[in-house]
Scaffold this active site. Structure first.
Site, PDB file in Angstrom:
ATOM      1  N   LYS A  32       0.849  -1.180   0.000  1.00  0.00           N
ATOM      2  CA  LYS A  32       0.000   0.000   0.000  1.00  0.00           C
ATOM      3  C   LYS A  32       0.886   1.231   0.000  1.00  0.00           C
ATOM      4  O   LYS A  32       1.890   1.289   0.707  1.00  0.00           O
ATOM      5  CB  LYS A  32      -0.903   0.004   1.231  1.00  0.00           C
ATOM      6  CG  LYS A  32      -1.908   1.141   1.267  1.00  0.00           C
ATOM      7  CD  LYS A  32      -2.705   1.113   2.564  1.00  0.00           C
ATOM      8  CE  LYS A  32      -3.552  -0.134   2.666  1.00  0.00           C
ATOM      9  NZ  LYS A  32      -4.394  -0.121   3.880  1.00  0.00           N
ATOM     10  N   ASP A 167      14.276   9.426  -7.225  1.00  0.00           N
ATOM     11  CA  ASP A 167      13.754   8.832  -5.986  1.00  0.00           C
ATOM     12  C   ASP A 167      14.433   7.496  -5.715  1.00  0.00           C
ATOM     13  O   ASP A 167      13.775   6.502  -5.397  1.00  0.00           O
ATOM     14  CB  ASP A 167      12.235   8.657  -6.082  1.00  0.00           C
ATOM     15  CG  ASP A 167      11.590   8.479  -4.711  1.00  0.00           C
ATOM     16  OD1 ASP A 167      12.251   8.793  -3.703  1.00  0.00           O
ATOM     17  OD2 ASP A 167      10.438   8.025  -4.643  1.00  0.00           O
TER      18      ASP A 167
END
Length: 968
Positions: A32, A167
């Site tokens: 998630k 990232d």
């Protein structure tokens, strides 16, 4: 409550009835994120496993949607063994589903965190036995070098296409079982591969887990000659030039690689802090001195590479070319066990060489030969084929144990050149087949109604099962109408999943709003307005953290004072929000403010205010910096004034007064928020509680607060901080209009210099500049604390009972969502608003002051309480468009304004009149109290004068008696 419960049950029914997306069946939720959920999927026909990243479009703003579509477009063009492949993309009216490669060993952060237990995992048992982990240290350097080689291979492939990832962090480095395990385990499940060599490492060891770079949501094409300026990524691994809001290039990825390397060899990040501002301070103060723990076993070569990567100045940082050619990357890994030492290829006899070579040429071509053949076949083949051909994938060396594996050659650590990587990407011919498909819109009952929690950024791919994969052909290209992914029945979490949740805070990325940048940029511009002549000593500077440019100047550097969070962590106690700070005398208030202004000006902007304009004197550290009195003629000296200073004589004076009025109101709201913050965070997050430290849940539990109490305090603190930010932003808007008008007037005025020479004009400019710098400092501080409170709120909501209205499972689509300067997608309980809290607090303070006034107790404190209540009620009435044209700075600002208006519930005229009546009533009480104080002061002076007369009379009489007695 009933509506939310029914919505939740409807969502559960949906997930039971619809569990298919195109040609894939959804099995269970395995991860998630902030805006997406990751499911384990399998192909309907072949049973091959995939990871399905399902993104709810309603939860994305414009910027995040651009990131998502950018990720899809980038993944379409990339195909590399160490980059997670995109199989397909299916979009509906509410969701986008990315069908991606399934990496069943989870991510590198989990691998590092569970390094002491690798020996107990059947898929990492041999690796841990051959390359053990030392106590209190990171991974074995053999494993670290193996992962570095594979990461460097992926980055070299990206740089060949001018991509910057932006990232890179352990959470985005996913792991597969080792190629040996995949080839020899007959019981392994099928895993759909992205290409024929998707499970064939381009570098590293065949006996170690295989690394794949994932999550290209922030990636973009950035040639080496270009610069970017968007602040994005994960704060713990973010390059300092990004944290400084400077323009940056692809070298930002090199810093992230250095932080990942450091964490692999030591087990912890190189810099840890409670927020990205404190993180930048630590990076800047380190002076490029990277220290390693005593327990870490690290070679000098590896230390040198890490230090070269972790240079805060990107110009001094090692280049990509030097990284790819560094001995740690190119040379053989030292310390290998005998089984892993590369063996030279077996020389065939002349007798068997010719037929075998023909067979190999036809059946098992080399990587480049099979690449060319595969591309030639695809160019002539119809476009109905899937993203990749099953036949080349089955002929992979992993499926043919007797085939020579390329990584076992002596030069396996050499990364293939650009043409060998970019040329074989099957994305070019498969672009049409990977276009986003839009099936027919589904009924509303087929869509899940439970949005994912904002900060629960969990592991991106798979930690659910630990079985070795086997390659499988791609499914047929036809797609069935997509239905929503749904979570299966709740299952107990595995140990790996629980461990992954421990580092959920590190997974958050930061998107800094443009308003934050605009506030700092405007403050920088105004700070450069001509000041009074300064001595050479006062001109020594240290570049401010958020100022553009490389802070390399150290001449005359003034060390930064401890941050407020650090002061609290070191034992400085907080005061009540309306205690001593509001009751300080003018001289004391001015003294601490003067020193703060001088120090901050020298450190941040390169000039000091003239010493003769500022008073001096020690003062204790308050809970928060009171809104200062600026060195200008006839300015109020207390923290909060009554506003009765007379009408400003000119436009500039009126603007200065307006800016200070709004800043004073924001300071009162900030003080109220600090009362909540003090209860929520008794000690500010330290190195052990924050980025890279213990989970936020732990610190909250140690405070002895229940989850409901934390939710209530967090909601109240958050809305108050947002209100304070709104008032501060309005002050900056007023300053911005004044600054623009002043520049325009001065550009057309030929007598500008004469005007600037005026002492009054100079003092007024100094006054406005001081206010702007204070507002900038407070704005940044409130933004930091709002982020801490937001994280506290999100984590506390997850610990509530599932039937609680504030639990994330019960967040309906129409729940109150706070969309402001600092937060996005935070769900608040009904009835929570800053205006209501401020009104109740003002009434409470006024009543308490009235009672004390009647009893003639603490009358000066009553005056402060009345003034504070008035300022708080004025802040309640303060609307974003009062006395100011509607802000239209950027799209983000418009969304912020909308969110702030929704939060304030748009007070109607009747409510405003009620508040105004209360203000008038409190003003009347304040007038009466001041008359009483003046009478008391007059009586006290008269009494003192009478006592003085009596004393003088006694002295005269005593002198007369003495003079008479002397002659006698």
């Amino acid at each position: 409550m009933s509506d939310r419960t029914s919505a939740s049950s409807s969502s559960r029914r949906t997930k039971q009835n619809y569990d298919a997306i195109g040609s894939f069946v959804i099995d269970q939720e395995i991860g998630k994120g902030s805006f997406a959920k990751v499911y384990l999927g399998r192909h309907k026909v072949t049973g091959a496993l995939v990871a399905v990243k399902s993104v709810e479009l309603a939860r994305l703003n414009k910027k995040l949607k651009e990131n998502l579509y950018g990720e899809i477009q980038i993944l379409k063009t990339l195909r590399h063994p160490h980059i997670v492949a995109l199989h397909d993309c299916v979009e509906s009216s509410t969701h986008i589903n990315l069908i991606m490669e399934y990496c069943e060993l989870g991510d590198l952060s989990l691998f590092i965190k569970k390094r002491d237990k690798l020996i107990t995992n059947p898929y990492t048992h041999d690796l841990a036995r051959k390359y053990p982990v030392y106590p209190n240290a990171g991974l074995n350097e053999v494993v670290t070098r193996h992962f570095l080689k594979q990461l460097a291979s992926a980055l070299q492939f990206l740089r060949a296409g001018d991509f910057v990832h932006r990232d890179v962090k352990p959470q985005n480095l996913l792991l597969l079982p080792s190629p040996h395990m995949m080839a020899n385990n007959k019981t392994a499940k099928h895993i759909m591969s992205g290409s024929y060599d998707s499970f064939t490492p381009a570098a590293g060891l065949a006996s170690a887990p295989m690394l794949k770079l994932a999550d290209f949501g922030f990636a973009r094409v950035l040639p080496s000659t270009s610069l970017a300026e968007t602040l994005c990524g994960s704060p713990l691994y973010m390059a300092p030039e990004i944290l400084r809001y400077e323009k940056y290039d692809a070298k930002a990825d090199l810093w992230s690689v250095g932080t990942v390397l450091y964490e692999m060899v030591t087990g912890r990040p190189p810099f840890k802090a409670s927020n990205h501002v404190e993180l930048l301070r630590k990076i800047e103060s380190s002076g490029d001195v990277i220290k390693f723990t005593r327990e870490s076993v690290v070679s000098q070569e590896m230390k040198g590479l890490i230090r070269a990567l972790l240079k805060k100045n990107p110009v001094e940082r090692i280049s990509f070319e030097d990284l790819f050619n560094h001995p740690v990357v190119t040379e053989p890994i030292p310390g290998l066990v005998e089984d892993d030492i590369p063996k030279p290829p077996r020389r065939r006899s002349l007798k068997e060489e010719r037929p075998v070579s023909r067979a190999e040429d036809s059946l098992v071509p080399s990587r480049k030969q099979s690449l060319r053949k595969d591309l030639a076949d695809r160019e002539g083949a119809p476009q109905t084929a899937g993203p990749s051909s099953p036949k080349p994938r089955r002929s992979s060396p992993l499926a043919t144990p007797n085939e020579p594996v390329e990584i076992s050659k002596p030069n396996y650590f050499q990364i293939p050149p650009r043409e060998d990587r970019l040329s074989y990407s099957p994305r070019k011919e498969a672009a049409d087949g990977l276009g986003i498909k839009r099936p027919q819109v589904q009924p509303s009952t087929s869509a899940p109604t439970r949005p994912s929690s904002y900060v629960d950024r969990r592991h991106r791919s798979s930690n659910a099962s630990l079985r070795a994969p086997v390659r499988e052909a791609n499914p047929p290209p036809n797609d069935v109408t997509r239905t929503k992914p749904r979570g299966m029945g709740t299952k107990p979490m595995t140990e790996e999943e629980r461990a992954a949740q421990d580092i959920a805070f590190e997974r958050d990325y930061v998107l800094v709003d443009k308003k934050h940048l605009e506030v700092n940029a405007l403050a920088d511009q105004i700070s450069m307005y001509p000041q009074q002549p300064q001595s050479p000593k006062s001109a020594q500077i240290v570049r401010r953290a958020t100022q553009q440019g490389s802070p390399t100047s150290t001449s005359g550097a003034v060390p930064s004072p401890p941050s407020r969070a650090l002061q609290l962590a070191q034992g400085h106690s907080r005061q009540g929000s309306y205690d001593k700070a509001l009751g300080t005398s003018p001289s004391k208030a001015t003294s601490v403010i003067s020193k703060a202004i001088q120090d901050a000006s020298l450190r941040l902007f390169g000039f000091k205010y003239a010493p003769h304009l500022l008073s001096k004197g020690p003062s204790p550290v308050p809970m928060y910096n009171p809104f200062p009195t600026y060195p200008a003629p006839n300015t109020p000296t207390g923290l909060i004034s009554d506003g009765k200073q007379g009408t400003p004589v000119d436009e500039d004076s009126r603007v200065a007064q307006c800016i200070e009025d709004h800043a004073t109101r924001s300071d009162v709201v900030y003080g109220f928020a600090e009362v909540k913050y003090k209860q929520l965070v008794p000690l500010a997050p330290s190195m052990d509680h924050g980025l890279g430290g213990a989970p936020i849940e732990k610190s909250a539990e140690e405070d002895g607060l229940t989850a409901e109490a934390i939710v209530s305090l967090s909601e109240e603190a958050l809305v108050l901080y947002v209100k304070a930010l709104t008032l501060l932003a309005k002050s900056m808007d007023i300053a911005s209009l004044w600054w623009s008008r002043k520049n325009k007037v001065e550009s057309t005025n030929s007598i500008t210099s004469a005007a600037r020479d005026s002492a009054n004009s100079e003092a007024l400019a100094l006054r406005i500049n001081g206010a702007v710098q204070w507002i900038r400092s407070r704005f940044n501080e409130v933004l930091e604390k709002a982020e801490i409170v937001r994280l506290k709120l999100a984590e506390a909501q997850k610990r509530l009972p599932e039937d609680h209205p504030s639990h994330p499972n019960n967040h309906a689509n129409d729940s109150t969502a706070l969309n402001s300067l600092s937060t996005v997608g935070v769900f608040l309980s009904e009835g929570i608003s800053a205006e209501r809290l401020m009104y109740d607090r003002a009434i409470e303070m006024s009543r308490a002051a009235a009672i004390n006034e009647i009893a003639n107790e603490d009358l000066p404190g009553c005056e402060i309480s009345y003034i504070t209540a008035i300022r708080m009620l004025e802040a309640v009435l303060d609307q974003d468009d009062d006395h100011l044209p509607k802000r239209k700075v950027s799209g983000a600002s418009k969304e912020e304004k909308t969110g702030a208006n929704e939060l304030s519930d748009e007070m109607n005229n009747e409510d405003k009149q009620v508040v105004q009546n209360v203000i008038n009533m409190v003003n009347n009480r304040l007038t009466v109290l001041r008359k009483k104080l003046r009478l008391i002061e007059s009586a006290s002076k008269a009494q003192q004068q009478e006592e003085q007369k009596q004393q003088n009379l006694m002295r005269r009489r005593s002198g007369e008696m003495t003079s008479r007695s002397v002659p006698a």
